[in-house]
Design a protein around this motif. Structure first.
Motif, PDB file in Angstrom:
ATOM      1  N   THR A   1      58.861 104.548 -13.536  1.00 21.36           N
ATOM      2  CA  THR A   1      59.104 103.804 -12.313  1.00 21.36           C
ATOM      3  C   THR A   1      58.713 104.672 -11.123  1.00 21.36           C
ATOM      4  O   THR A   1      59.212 105.787 -10.971  1.00 21.36           O
ATOM      5  N   ILE A   2      57.807 104.151 -10.303  1.00 20.52           N
ATOM      6  CA  ILE A   2      57.383 104.833  -9.084  1.00 20.52           C
ATOM      7  C   ILE A   2      57.955 104.058  -7.913  1.00 20.52           C
ATOM      8  O   ILE A   2      57.624 102.884  -7.703  1.00 20.52           O
ATOM      9  N   VAL A   3      58.837 104.690  -7.140  1.00 24.11           N
ATOM     10  CA  VAL A   3      59.469 104.052  -5.987  1.00 24.11           C
ATOM     11  C   VAL A   3      58.822 104.591  -4.719  1.00 24.11           C
ATOM     12  O   VAL A   3      58.682 105.814  -4.549  1.00 24.11           O
ATOM     13  N   ILE A   4      58.426 103.689  -3.840  1.00 20.91           N
ATOM     14  CA  ILE A   4      57.835 104.050  -2.558  1.00 20.91           C
ATOM     15  C   ILE A   4      58.801 103.622  -1.469  1.00 20.91           C
ATOM     16  O   ILE A   4      59.070 102.422  -1.313  1.00 20.91           O
ATOM     17  N   ALA A   5      59.353 104.577  -0.746  1.00 22.16           N
ATOM     18  CA  ALA A   5      60.332 104.292   0.303  1.00 22.16           C
ATOM     19  C   ALA A   5      59.626 104.223   1.647  1.00 22.16           C
ATOM     20  O   ALA A   5      59.254 105.248   2.208  1.00 22.16           O
ATOM     21  N   GLY A   6      59.420 103.009   2.144  1.00 22.61           N
ATOM     22  CA  GLY A   6      58.756 102.817   3.424  1.00 22.61           C
ATOM     23  C   GLY A   6      57.492 102.010   3.278  1.00 22.61           C
ATOM     24  O   GLY A   6      56.589 102.389   2.521  1.00 22.61           O
ATOM     25  N   GLY A   7      57.408 100.897   3.993  1.00 25.08           N
ATOM     26  CA  GLY A   7      56.266 100.001   3.873  1.00 25.08           C
ATOM     27  C   GLY A   7      55.351 100.011   5.077  1.00 25.08           C
ATOM     28  O   GLY A   7      54.839  98.963   5.471  1.00 25.08           O
ATOM     29  N   GLY A   8      55.136 101.177   5.648  1.00 25.00           N
ATOM     30  CA  GLY A   8      54.199 101.292   6.760  1.00 25.00           C
ATOM     31  C   GLY A   8      52.768 101.264   6.269  1.00 25.00           C
ATOM     32  O   GLY A   8      52.469 100.828   5.153  1.00 25.00           O
ATOM     33  N   ALA A   9      51.846 101.747   7.100  1.00 24.94           N
ATOM     34  CA  ALA A   9      50.427 101.691   6.752  1.00 24.94           C
ATOM     35  C   ALA A   9      50.139 102.402   5.433  1.00 24.94           C
ATOM     36  O   ALA A   9      49.417 101.878   4.581  1.00 24.94           O
ATOM     37  N   GLY A  10      50.726 103.592   5.244  1.00 25.07           N
ATOM     38  CA  GLY A  10      50.483 104.324   4.013  1.00 25.07           C
ATOM     39  C   GLY A  10      51.269 103.790   2.835  1.00 25.07           C
ATOM     40  O   GLY A  10      50.738 103.645   1.731  1.00 25.07           O
ATOM     41  N   GLY A  11      52.545 103.495   3.043  1.00 21.98           N
ATOM     42  CA  GLY A  11      53.396 103.043   1.948  1.00 21.98           C
ATOM     43  C   GLY A  11      52.963 101.721   1.354  1.00 21.98           C
ATOM     44  O   GLY A  11      52.900 101.567   0.119  1.00 21.98           O
ATOM     45  N   LEU A  12      52.644 100.738   2.196  1.00 24.65           N
ATOM     46  CA  LEU A  12      52.234  99.436   1.675  1.00 24.65           C
ATOM     47  C   LEU A  12      50.874  99.511   1.003  1.00 24.65           C
ATOM     48  O   LEU A  12      50.655  98.884  -0.045  1.00 24.65           O
TER      49      LEU A  12
ATOM     50  N   ASP B   1      61.323 107.584 -11.446  1.00 25.66           N
ATOM     51  CA  ASP B   1      60.747 108.740 -12.128  1.00 25.66           C
ATOM     52  C   ASP B   1      59.941 109.581 -11.140  1.00 25.66           C
ATOM     53  O   ASP B   1      59.945 110.798 -11.198  1.00 25.66           O
ATOM     54  N   LYS B   2      59.258 108.875 -10.242  1.00 25.93           N
ATOM     55  CA  LYS B   2      58.561 109.530  -9.134  1.00 25.93           C
ATOM     56  C   LYS B   2      58.923 108.778  -7.858  1.00 25.93           C
ATOM     57  O   LYS B   2      58.959 107.548  -7.854  1.00 25.93           O
ATOM     58  N   LEU B   3      59.159 109.527  -6.792  1.00 25.83           N
ATOM     59  CA  LEU B   3      59.552 108.943  -5.514  1.00 25.83           C
ATOM     60  C   LEU B   3      58.565 109.379  -4.443  1.00 25.83           C
ATOM     61  O   LEU B   3      58.249 110.567  -4.330  1.00 25.83           O
ATOM     62  N   VAL B   4      58.071 108.416  -3.692  1.00 31.01           N
ATOM     63  CA  VAL B   4      57.170 108.705  -2.575  1.00 31.01           C
ATOM     64  C   VAL B   4      57.872 108.339  -1.276  1.00 31.01           C
ATOM     65  O   VAL B   4      58.244 107.176  -1.068  1.00 31.01           O
ATOM     66  N   LEU B   5      58.055 109.318  -0.406  1.00 27.35           N
ATOM     67  CA  LEU B   5      58.661 109.080   0.896  1.00 27.35           C
ATOM     68  C   LEU B   5      57.559 108.731   1.895  1.00 27.35           C
ATOM     69  O   LEU B   5      56.671 109.545   2.169  1.00 27.35           O
TER      70      LEU B   5
END
Length: 430
Positions: free
Chosen positions: A3-14, A112-116
């Motif tokens: 599971t890869i979680v991306i916290a933040g849906g700005g230009a990079g996150g989305l 499992d991996k988190l992207v801020l």
């Protein structure tokens, strides 16, 4: 399945969630989860157009749930409040409605991996009164609040003027002569003229809607060549905008901004655009941060404290081997999203992230722009202005749309925008 979680849906996150969903998610190799406090995405470099009334946020927002359904990732709405690195979970605050009732309780989300990709917020630099008496442009609601105040202020001043108020009008002070401050000033000047044209107010757009930029440096747009900075300043002055360089703000009070020399600038509205820092949350995550609260990352964008946690965009601090620290700009977030989309699902040790500065473009209103393009002719930097710069500036947003939707939908959106521009007023009238 990881599971890869991306916290933040700005230009990079989305963009990262979209690309990972199209690759790993579609192939069933990973579960991609995007988390954001808002239900929809708006490209932050265009917030000044919402504040000026040129653009309706709803018309250009991207619903996270719709984007997730079409690109094989999952969207979870919530405000991230913390990380449990031992359990590999993040905490999402309870979601409440407008009436204060709880819609969803506080919950934990495993990764499992988190992207801020938490973006940035306004940096007030501890100036007394700034946080209490200014507007900011960190998100769509703030931009909409500024526009409504601007519109109401023009109408109120027009009514007083009609009742014999003399030259009483609207004083707008913009603190910060970077891209946001300059672009907003130019668009506000245009909006004041259009509102007068449509008889929303009876003010003189220059004499009664007084716009002033305060910049502590010697030039506007300090990241550009001084020649371009002077060109931008001349254009703003031709619009009736007062440009005050070498002017540092000492404090902000209700209705007035005071600089370090003791000069006072009357202000019906004050907009702070003097710099950014990472959200306060970053300082609470038990991760190494710099003086701006940005999370320190290594060459592969992994945090220096935990290899399972990555950071990108404005909330990340990465020192480029050539050129120093990478500035918080949309193109940096885009390049880092591309890099992580290619490396997160690939086994082995990835190559280091390499940032390339392609230049910068700044809008000076509907018909003008200035900027510099890097690497267009060998290693030379090409200075551009006028119609060419304005055309290239418009292409930046189209490039962002293409990254999210592909060429066909980007072209359809461009055509729809073209039609809308010709059948609708150039600014919001209410």
């Amino acid at each position: 399945m990881q599971t890869i979680v991306i916290a933040g849906g700005g230009a990079g996150g989305l963009e990262l969630a979209t690309r990972l969903g199209d690759s790993l998610g579609k192939a069933g190799q990973a579960r991609i989860v995007l988390v954001d406090r808002w239900p929809s995405h708006f490209w932050k470099p265009l917030l000044h157009t919402v504040a000026s009334g040129k653009r309706a946020a709803q018309a250009t927002s991207v619903d996270y749930a719709a984007q997730a359904e079409g690109h094989c990732f999952t969207f979870q709405r919530g405000d991230m409040t913390g990380i449990d690195r031992a359990a590999r979970t993040i905490t999402l605050a309870a979601l409440t409605g407008d009436d204060g009732t709880e819609i969803m309780p506080q919950r934990a989300l495993a990764y499992d991996k988190l992207v801020l990709a938490l973006g940035s917020v306004t940096n007030f630099y501890a100036v007394p009164g700034a946080a209490e008496h200014v507007f900011t442009l960190d998100d769509v609601p703030q931009a909409q609040a500024f526009h409504q105040r601007f519109l109401d202020g023009c109408m109120r001043a027009s009514a007083r003027h009609a009742a014999g108020g003399g030259d009483e009008g609207l004083d707008i002070v913009i603190v910060g002569g970077g891209a946001t401050g300059v672009e907003l000033a130019a668009e506000l000047s245009h909006s004041a003229r259009m509102l007068a044209r449509y008889k929303v107010h009876a003010l003189d757009p220059v004499r009664h809607v007084r716009i002033r930029i305060l910049e502590r440096g010697s030039f506007l747009l300090p990241h550009l060549h001084p020649r371009l900075s002077r060109r931008a300043a001349r254009h703003l002055r031709s619009l009736g905008i007062k440009v005050c360089t070498d002017t540092a703000v000492a404090r902000v009070e209700d209705g007035v901004v005071i600089d370090t020399e003791g000069r006072a600038y009357l202000s019906t509205m004050t907009l702070w655009a003097a710099g950014v820092e990472a959200p306060a949350l970053c300082r609470t995550l038990d991760l190494t941060v710099n003086r701006l609260g940005q999370v320190s990352v290594g060459p592969t964008l992994q945090t220096v404290d935990d290899p399972a946690i990555y950071a990108l965009g404005d909330c990340a601090s990465l020192v480029n081997p050539v050129g120093g620290a990478i500035a918080p700009r949309a193109q940096a977030a885009h390049q880092q999203a591309l890099y992580l989309a290619e490396t997160l699902g690939r086994p082995g040790s990835p190559a280091a992230f390499a940032y390339r500065d392609y230049g910068s473009l700044v809008s000076l209103g509907p018909l003008a722009a200035v900027g510099v393009l890097s690497g267009t002719v060998g290693k030379r930097k090409l200075q551009v202005g006028g119609f060419v710069a304005r055309w290239l500036y418009a292409l930046m947003y189209r490039k962002h749309l293409m990254a999210l939707h592909g060429f066909a939908r980007m072209a359809a959106r461009t055509a729809a925008d073209w039609i809308s521009d010709r059948i609708s007023p150039p600014v919001k009238l209410h």
